[in-house]
Scaffold this motif. Structure first.
Motif, PDB file in Angstrom:
ATOM      1  N   ARG A   1      -3.736   0.271  -6.576  1.00 34.22           N
ATOM      2  CA  ARG A   1      -3.073   0.442  -5.265  1.00 34.22           C
ATOM      3  C   ARG A   1      -2.078   1.587  -5.265  1.00 34.22           C
ATOM      4  O   ARG A   1      -1.986   2.339  -4.309  1.00 34.22           O
ATOM      5  N   THR A   2      -1.276   1.723  -6.305  1.00 33.69           N
ATOM      6  CA  THR A   2      -0.278   2.794  -6.351  1.00 33.69           C
ATOM      7  C   THR A   2      -0.439   3.721  -7.548  1.00 33.69           C
ATOM      8  O   THR A   2       0.064   4.832  -7.529  1.00 33.69           O
ATOM      9  N   SER A   3      -1.150   3.287  -8.575  1.00 34.61           N
ATOM     10  CA  SER A   3      -1.232   4.071  -9.816  1.00 34.61           C
ATOM     11  C   SER A   3      -1.910   5.426  -9.628  1.00 34.61           C
ATOM     12  O   SER A   3      -1.561   6.398 -10.316  1.00 34.61           O
TER      13      SER A   3
ATOM     14  N   SER B   1      -1.648   7.498  -7.250  1.00 35.55           N
ATOM     15  CA  SER B   1      -0.651   8.427  -6.766  1.00 35.55           C
ATOM     16  C   SER B   1       0.477   8.637  -7.773  1.00 35.55           C
ATOM     17  O   SER B   1       0.831   9.771  -8.080  1.00 35.55           O
ATOM     18  N   THR B   2       1.019   7.545  -8.295  1.00 30.74           N
ATOM     19  CA  THR B   2       2.178   7.660  -9.190  1.00 30.74           C
ATOM     20  C   THR B   2       1.827   8.267 -10.549  1.00 30.74           C
ATOM     21  O   THR B   2       2.695   8.836 -11.211  1.00 30.74           O
TER      22      THR B   2
ATOM     23  N   SER C   1      -9.389   0.287  -3.290  1.00 30.33           N
ATOM     24  CA  SER C   1      -8.270  -0.149  -4.125  1.00 30.33           C
ATOM     25  C   SER C   1      -7.884  -1.589  -3.821  1.00 30.33           C
ATOM     26  O   SER C   1      -6.894  -2.078  -4.341  1.00 30.33           O
TER      27      SER C   1
END
Length: 66
Positions: free
Chosen positions: A33-35, A37-38, A58
């Motif tokens: 979900r966020t990995s 991008s981060t 995702s």
């Protein structure tokens, strides 16, 4: 369809060459979900994915129980 797996250090830099060599136009991209991008992967692949049809998934559960 010819499935391929690219693994190992530096792979993200070789994805564009792989896509070009295999005339890849559509991609099914599975990310956290966020990995995505981060981790910097989204920024690293931005130019590579431009002008290609990308479907991103995702929405899965971590450690699902069956």
């Amino acid at each position: 369809m010819n499935p391929n797996v690219l693994l190992g250090p530096g792979t993200i830099r070789r994805v564009g060459e792989f896509f070009q060599r295999n005339n890849v136009q559509s991609i099914f991209l599975v990310t956290g979900r966020t990995s995505y991008s981060t981790s910097g992967a989204e920024a690293a692949l931005e130019d590579t994915l431009r002008n290609r049809e990308v479907t991103t998934f995702s929405g899965f559960e971590s450690h699902p129980k069956f």
